[in-house]
Design a protein around this motif. Structure first.
Motif, PDB file in Angstrom:
ATOM      1  N   SER A 155      59.041 146.219  91.360  1.00 26.27           N
ATOM      2  CA  SER A 155      59.640 146.473  90.045  1.00 26.27           C
ATOM      3  C   SER A 155      58.783 145.884  88.921  1.00 26.27           C
ATOM      4  CB  SER A 155      61.056 145.898  89.981  1.00 26.27           C
ATOM      5  OG  SER A 155      61.031 144.489  90.078  1.00 26.27           O
ATOM      6  N   ASN A 156      57.992 144.860  89.231  1.00 28.79           N
ATOM      7  CA  ASN A 156      57.175 144.210  88.205  1.00 28.79           C
ATOM      8  C   ASN A 156      55.676 144.271  88.523  1.00 28.79           C
ATOM      9  OD1 ASN A 156      57.341 142.404  90.346  1.00 28.79           O
ATOM     10  ND2 ASN A 156      57.587 140.592  89.045  1.00 28.79           N
ATOM     11  N   GLY A 157      55.266 145.289  89.279  1.00 34.87           N
ATOM     12  CA  GLY A 157      53.844 145.439  89.553  1.00 34.87           C
ATOM     13  C   GLY A 157      53.578 146.071  90.899  1.00 34.87           C
ATOM     14  N   VAL A 158      52.513 145.598  91.539  1.00 37.35           N
ATOM     15  CA  VAL A 158      52.089 146.167  92.815  1.00 37.35           C
ATOM     16  C   VAL A 158      51.452 145.070  93.666  1.00 37.35           C
ATOM     17  CG1 VAL A 158      49.829 146.883  91.886  1.00 37.35           C
ATOM     18  CG2 VAL A 158      50.763 148.054  93.897  1.00 37.35           C
ATOM     19  N   ILE A 159      51.631 145.179  94.970  1.00 39.76           N
ATOM     20  CA  ILE A 159      50.984 144.270  95.921  1.00 39.76           C
ATOM     21  C   ILE A 159      49.972 145.069  96.732  1.00 39.76           C
ATOM     22  CG2 ILE A 159      51.314 142.959  98.078  1.00 39.76           C
ATOM     23  CD1 ILE A 159      54.015 142.046  97.031  1.00 39.76           C
ATOM     24  N   HIS A 160      48.804 144.475  96.928  1.00 36.30           N
ATOM     25  CA  HIS A 160      47.823 144.984  97.877  1.00 36.30           C
ATOM     26  C   HIS A 160      47.657 143.870  98.915  1.00 36.30           C
ATOM     27  CE1 HIS A 160      46.701 148.285  95.212  1.00 36.30           C
ATOM     28  NE2 HIS A 160      46.570 147.403  94.230  1.00 36.30           N
TER      29      HIS A 160
END
Length: 170
Positions: A155-160
């Motif tokens: 909801s507040n960005g992205v994970i790699h």
């Protein structure tokens, strides 16, 4: 269901847990069995509130195996209260203050002739490259981390998810 694959709801699996795009980075990360060390480190550094904030953030999230690959005793030492500043620096060097999905990241790399410098929240400047569909990040010590699961939307960005802890230049 294999990690990185979308389940029947279309959400990716990370560390055996479904990652919900409606939850924030912390709410999802705490459910991944592959990121217990990262979550403990984020708590020890006092970064939980920050990473629950509105962002947007891109987090390059090292797995437990990535932390285990550090020299013996490193993680234990970093988790001690007296090393909070160093731990915070390392962790914030895994965070970019933007939502950067793999497609736009690869375009930036192309625009920069194969290597794109990225400045992290922690003040580190790392180099992002890719080969085929595999995104790689070169840290401040010349080590290469590979993105093993890309574009886990939050909801507040992205994970790699990455296979190595990124370290600042010494």
């Amino acid at each position: 269901m294999a990690d990185g694959m979308a389940n029947s709801t279309g959400n990716p699996m990370v560390g055996g847990a479904e990652m919900y795009p409606t939850k924030n980075i912390i709410e999802n990360a705490v459910n991944s069995k592959d990121h217990t060390t990262l979550v403990a480190a984020v708590k020890a550094a006092g970064l939980v509130e920050t990473l629950q904030g509105p962002g947007p953030f891109t987090v390059f999230a090292p797995t437990n195996e990535a932390f285990d690959a550090l020299p013996a005793g490193t993680v234990e030492a970093l988790l001690k209260p007296e090393n909070k500043a160093k731990l915070t620096k390392i962790l914030t060097c895994h965070v970019v203050a933007a939502k950067a999905l793999s497609g736009p990241i690869m375009k930036m790399v192309d625009d920069d002739n194969g290597a794109h410098p990225v400045k992290t929240v922690g003040g580190c400047v790392f180099t992002i490259m890719y080969k085929g569909d595999n995104i790689m990040i070169k840290d401040g010590q010349g080590n290469i981390a590979h993105v093993t699961i890309a574009d886990v939307k939050q909801s507040n960005g992205v994970i790699h998810v990455i296979d190595r802890v990124l370290l600042p230049a010494s």
